[in-house]
Motif scaffolding. Structure first.
Motif, PDB file in Angstrom:
ATOM      1  N   ILE A   1       0.862  -1.185   0.000  1.00 57.88           N
ATOM      2  CA  ILE A   1       0.000   0.000   0.000  1.00 57.88           C
ATOM      3  C   ILE A   1       0.897   1.233   0.000  1.00 57.88           C
ATOM      4  O   ILE A   1       1.810   1.339   0.820  1.00 57.88           O
ATOM      5  CB  ILE A   1      -0.904   0.044   1.253  1.00 57.88           C
ATOM      6  CG1 ILE A   1      -1.607  -1.307   1.464  1.00 57.88           C
ATOM      7  CG2 ILE A   1      -1.905   1.185   1.131  1.00 57.88           C
ATOM      8  CD1 ILE A   1      -2.567  -1.698   0.389  1.00 57.88           C
ATOM      9  N   ASN A   2       0.659   2.155  -0.918  1.00 59.86           N
ATOM     10  CA  ASN A   2       1.522   3.336  -0.929  1.00 59.86           C
ATOM     11  C   ASN A   2       1.338   4.144   0.363  1.00 59.86           C
ATOM     12  O   ASN A   2       0.227   4.311   0.859  1.00 59.86           O
ATOM     13  CB  ASN A   2       1.259   4.213  -2.157  1.00 59.86           C
ATOM     14  CG  ASN A   2      -0.044   4.968  -2.091  1.00 59.86           C
ATOM     15  OD1 ASN A   2      -1.088   4.386  -1.826  1.00 59.86           O
ATOM     16  ND2 ASN A   2       0.016   6.263  -2.333  1.00 59.86           N
TER      17      ASN A   2
ATOM     18  N   ARG B   1       6.586   0.723  -9.182  1.00 57.37           N
ATOM     19  CA  ARG B   1       7.669   0.507  -8.217  1.00 57.37           C
ATOM     20  C   ARG B   1       7.234  -0.441  -7.112  1.00 57.37           C
ATOM     21  O   ARG B   1       7.945  -1.407  -6.791  1.00 57.37           O
ATOM     22  CB  ARG B   1       8.103   1.855  -7.623  1.00 57.37           C
ATOM     23  CG  ARG B   1       9.503   1.894  -7.025  1.00 57.37           C
ATOM     24  CD  ARG B   1       9.627   1.214  -5.692  1.00 57.37           C
ATOM     25  NE  ARG B   1       8.777   1.775  -4.667  1.00 57.37           N
ATOM     26  CZ  ARG B   1       8.463   1.147  -3.542  1.00 57.37           C
ATOM     27  NH1 ARG B   1       8.907  -0.077  -3.297  1.00 57.37           N
ATOM     28  NH2 ARG B   1       7.677   1.713  -2.651  1.00 57.37           N
ATOM     29  N   ILE B   2       6.071  -0.208  -6.539  1.00 53.56           N
ATOM     30  CA  ILE B   2       5.634  -1.080  -5.448  1.00 53.56           C
ATOM     31  C   ILE B   2       5.214  -2.448  -5.971  1.00 53.56           C
ATOM     32  O   ILE B   2       5.376  -3.455  -5.289  1.00 53.56           O
ATOM     33  CB  ILE B   2       4.532  -0.428  -4.586  1.00 53.56           C
ATOM     34  CG1 ILE B   2       3.225  -0.277  -5.349  1.00 53.56           C
ATOM     35  CG2 ILE B   2       5.003   0.901  -4.026  1.00 53.56           C
ATOM     36  CD1 ILE B   2       2.093   0.260  -4.486  1.00 53.56           C
ATOM     37  N   MET B   3       4.696  -2.506  -7.208  1.00 51.08           N
ATOM     38  CA  MET B   3       4.362  -3.796  -7.792  1.00 51.08           C
ATOM     39  C   MET B   3       5.621  -4.636  -7.988  1.00 51.08           C
ATOM     40  O   MET B   3       5.649  -5.835  -7.690  1.00 51.08           O
ATOM     41  CB  MET B   3       3.663  -3.616  -9.140  1.00 51.08           C
ATOM     42  CG  MET B   3       3.257  -4.925  -9.811  1.00 51.08           C
ATOM     43  SD  MET B   3       3.072  -4.805 -11.610  1.00 51.08           S
ATOM     44  CE  MET B   3       4.804  -4.769 -12.108  1.00 51.08           C
ATOM     45  N   THR B   4       6.674  -4.017  -8.497  1.00 53.44           N
ATOM     46  CA  THR B   4       7.934  -4.728  -8.742  1.00 53.44           C
ATOM     47  C   THR B   4       8.506  -5.278  -7.450  1.00 53.44           C
ATOM     48  O   THR B   4       8.907  -6.449  -7.373  1.00 53.44           O
ATOM     49  CB  THR B   4       8.946  -3.778  -9.403  1.00 53.44           C
ATOM     50  OG1 THR B   4       8.401  -3.281 -10.626  1.00 53.44           O
ATOM     51  CG2 THR B   4      10.258  -4.495  -9.694  1.00 53.44           C
ATOM     52  N   THR B   5       8.547  -4.455  -6.418  1.00 55.56           N
ATOM     53  CA  THR B   5       9.049  -4.902  -5.124  1.00 55.56           C
ATOM     54  C   THR B   5       8.223  -6.064  -4.588  1.00 55.56           C
ATOM     55  O   THR B   5       8.762  -7.052  -4.078  1.00 55.56           O
ATOM     56  CB  THR B   5       9.037  -3.731  -4.117  1.00 55.56           C
ATOM     57  OG1 THR B   5       9.919  -2.709  -4.574  1.00 55.56           O
ATOM     58  CG2 THR B   5       9.481  -4.190  -2.733  1.00 55.56           C
TER      59      THR B   5
ATOM     60  N   GLY C   1      -0.324 -11.629  -4.156  1.00 56.54           N
ATOM     61  CA  GLY C   1       0.121 -10.318  -3.723  1.00 56.54           C
ATOM     62  C   GLY C   1      -0.872  -9.272  -4.187  1.00 56.54           C
ATOM     63  O   GLY C   1      -1.357  -9.332  -5.327  1.00 56.54           O
ATOM     64  N   LEU C   2      -1.208  -8.330  -3.322  1.00 56.84           N
ATOM     65  CA  LEU C   2      -2.173  -7.282  -3.649  1.00 56.84           C
ATOM     66  C   LEU C   2      -1.515  -5.928  -3.456  1.00 56.84           C
ATOM     67  O   LEU C   2      -0.891  -5.677  -2.426  1.00 56.84           O
ATOM     68  CB  LEU C   2      -3.414  -7.411  -2.772  1.00 56.84           C
ATOM     69  CG  LEU C   2      -4.598  -6.480  -3.070  1.00 56.84           C
ATOM     70  CD1 LEU C   2      -5.906  -7.144  -2.648  1.00 56.84           C
ATOM     71  CD2 LEU C   2      -4.472  -5.129  -2.346  1.00 56.84           C
ATOM     72  N   GLU C   3      -1.634  -5.065  -4.461  1.00 58.40           N
ATOM     73  CA  GLU C   3      -1.143  -3.692  -4.314  1.00 58.40           C
ATOM     74  C   GLU C   3      -2.299  -2.722  -4.458  1.00 58.40           C
ATOM     75  O   GLU C   3      -3.250  -2.984  -5.207  1.00 58.40           O
ATOM     76  CB  GLU C   3      -0.052  -3.373  -5.334  1.00 58.40           C
ATOM     77  CG  GLU C   3      -0.542  -3.173  -6.749  1.00 58.40           C
ATOM     78  CD  GLU C   3       0.449  -2.402  -7.610  1.00 58.40           C
ATOM     79  OE1 GLU C   3       1.044  -1.427  -7.104  1.00 58.40           O
ATOM     80  OE2 GLU C   3       0.619  -2.773  -8.791  1.00 58.40           O
ATOM     81  N   ALA C   4      -2.229  -1.631  -3.735  1.00 60.88           N
ATOM     82  CA  ALA C   4      -3.286  -0.623  -3.802  1.00 60.88           C
ATOM     83  C   ALA C   4      -2.679   0.759  -3.618  1.00 60.88           C
ATOM     84  O   ALA C   4      -1.741   0.939  -2.838  1.00 60.88           O
ATOM     85  CB  ALA C   4      -4.342  -0.874  -2.735  1.00 60.88           C
ATOM     86  N   ILE C   5      -3.228   1.703  -4.345  1.00 60.67           N
ATOM     87  CA  ILE C   5      -2.736   3.083  -4.283  1.00 60.67           C
ATOM     88  C   ILE C   5      -3.919   4.031  -4.164  1.00 60.67           C
ATOM     89  O   ILE C   5      -4.915   3.889  -4.887  1.00 60.67           O
ATOM     90  CB  ILE C   5      -1.923   3.444  -5.539  1.00 60.67           C
ATOM     91  CG1 ILE C   5      -0.641   2.611  -5.613  1.00 60.67           C
ATOM     92  CG2 ILE C   5      -1.579   4.916  -5.562  1.00 60.67           C
ATOM     93  CD1 ILE C   5       0.200   2.927  -6.817  1.00 60.67           C
ATOM     94  N   ALA C   6      -3.813   4.972  -3.250  1.00 61.86           N
ATOM     95  CA  ALA C   6      -4.811   6.041  -3.154  1.00 61.86           C
ATOM     96  C   ALA C   6      -4.451   7.093  -4.195  1.00 61.86           C
ATOM     97  O   ALA C   6      -3.400   7.725  -4.113  1.00 61.86           O
ATOM     98  CB  ALA C   6      -4.810   6.645  -1.758  1.00 61.86           C
TER      99      ALA C   6
ATOM    100  N   LEU D   1      -4.491  -7.434  -8.127  1.00 54.63           N
ATOM    101  CA  LEU D   1      -4.156  -8.704  -7.480  1.00 54.63           C
ATOM    102  C   LEU D   1      -3.318  -9.539  -8.434  1.00 54.63           C
ATOM    103  O   LEU D   1      -3.665  -9.690  -9.606  1.00 54.63           O
ATOM    104  CB  LEU D   1      -5.439  -9.459  -7.106  1.00 54.63           C
ATOM    105  CG  LEU D   1      -5.263 -10.823  -6.431  1.00 54.63           C
ATOM    106  CD1 LEU D   1      -4.641 -10.661  -5.039  1.00 54.63           C
ATOM    107  CD2 LEU D   1      -6.613 -11.537  -6.328  1.00 54.63           C
ATOM    108  N   PHE D   2      -2.204 -10.093  -7.919  1.00 49.39           N
ATOM    109  CA  PHE D   2      -1.306 -10.909  -8.728  1.00 49.39           C
ATOM    110  C   PHE D   2      -1.150 -12.293  -8.100  1.00 49.39           C
ATOM    111  O   PHE D   2      -1.172 -12.440  -6.872  1.00 49.39           O
ATOM    112  CB  PHE D   2       0.071 -10.248  -8.831  1.00 49.39           C
ATOM    113  CG  PHE D   2       0.050  -8.929  -9.549  1.00 49.39           C
ATOM    114  CD1 PHE D   2       0.262  -8.858 -10.919  1.00 49.39           C
ATOM    115  CD2 PHE D   2      -0.199  -7.749  -8.855  1.00 49.39           C
ATOM    116  CE1 PHE D   2       0.226  -7.643 -11.580  1.00 49.39           C
ATOM    117  CE2 PHE D   2      -0.235  -6.532  -9.507  1.00 49.39           C
ATOM    118  CZ  PHE D   2      -0.022  -6.474 -10.883  1.00 49.39           C
TER     119      PHE D   2
END
Length: 284
Positions: free
Chosen positions: A179-180, A221-225, A238-243, A253-254
């Motif tokens: 999460i950013n 950037r956060i997806m790559t990490t 793995g789940l990424e989310a950005i406001a 979701l990956f």
């Protein structure tokens, strides 16, 4: 096959993530969820320490490319993020003034602007063998959503809820969350709402507070990490989310490509109300 990338090169960025509306929303969240200055500073310190540890252990080595700066005798290469502070402490942060009177947010517990770039290769699944490529992960789904901005708003929460509903996955099944970190209180509020330990599977290698927020490149950037960490730890989802603002955001979701082959779903079923827990590969 598509190369997707983003870059941030603005030399005069906005001082606050989300502007003044973002700052005011962060203070509303702090009051609503009972997040005090000490908790926000502790989260910020943890972000720096996790990022510093990741650098020491070489966790970022495979995803970072050195950048040359200057020329002639003054030329040098930037090989790592320069904002990470391994020696940061809550005592140090306690000396900073809040941005609003009697507030919680300071320049130490919010993200800092950085220049940077990121890119990835997106390949249709049926082209992988032909091109001799081995994927890191498969896109299982994504969603964007907003919410009523009256009162405190969790920018990334509506998108995450929509994504989980669409894929039939639950937060308990997610191995890593990225999460950013626009504001520490924002992430802590999300952790409270989702009943998560903010020091557990959330931003395990630190994030924007320590590594910086290169706006146009942050999502990748956060997806790559996250995908590199998913491979190292043997996790599946793995789940990424950005406001994208205090009242709207985007989430994805990956699924790790290293996991055993799951049972196949009908083409596109995941995007038409399937509630299965086995997502399988993304069939675009």
């Amino acid at each position: 096959m598509v190369v997707a990338g983003g870059v941030e090169c603005a030399t005069t960025p906005a001082r606050l993530p989300g502007g003044t509306a973002g700052l005011r929303n962060a203070e509303l969240l702090a009051r609503y969820y009972g997040i005090d200055r000490g908790a926000a500073d502790e989260f910020a310190v943890a972000s720096h320490r996790k990022a510093a540890r990741a650098w020491r252990q070489g966790a970022f080595g495979a995803e970072v490319v050195p950048v040359g700066v200057g020329g002639g005798s003054a030329a040098h290469q930037i090989r790592r993020d320069e904002g990470v502070r391994d020696d940061l402490s809550t005592h140090t942060l306690a000396g900073l003034r809040p941005l609003l009177a009697d507030g919680v947010v300071t320049i130490g517990n919010m993200s800092s602007h950085r220049l940077g770039a990121s890119a990835c290769l997106v390949v249709a699944e049926d082209r992988l063998t032909e091109l001799g490529l081995t994927p890191m992960a498969f896109l299982a789904g994504w969603a964007a959503a907003g919410c009523d901005s009256e009162g405190p708003a969790l920018g990334a929460a509506p998108a995450v809820a929509k994504l989980l509903g669409r894929t039939g996955c639950s937060l308990d099944e997610i191995d890593l969350l990225e999460i950013n970190e626009g504001y520490a209180v924002e992430v802590l509020a999300l952790a409270t709402e989702w009943e998560l330990d903010p020091l557990g599977r959330l931003n395990v290698n630190g994030s924007d507070i320590a590594l910086g927020h290169p706006v146009g490149a942050t999502g990748l950037r956060i997806m790559t990490t996250m995908l590199h960490e998913l491979g190292r730890t043997g996790g599946r989802f793995g789940l990424e989310a950005i406001a994208l603002g205090h009242d709207h955001g985007i989430a994805a979701l990956f699924e790790s490509a290293e996991q055993a082959e799951p049972v196949e779903l009908p083409r596109g079923a995941r995007f038409h109300g399937s509630r299965t827990r086995r997502l399988g590969k993304h069939r675009a």
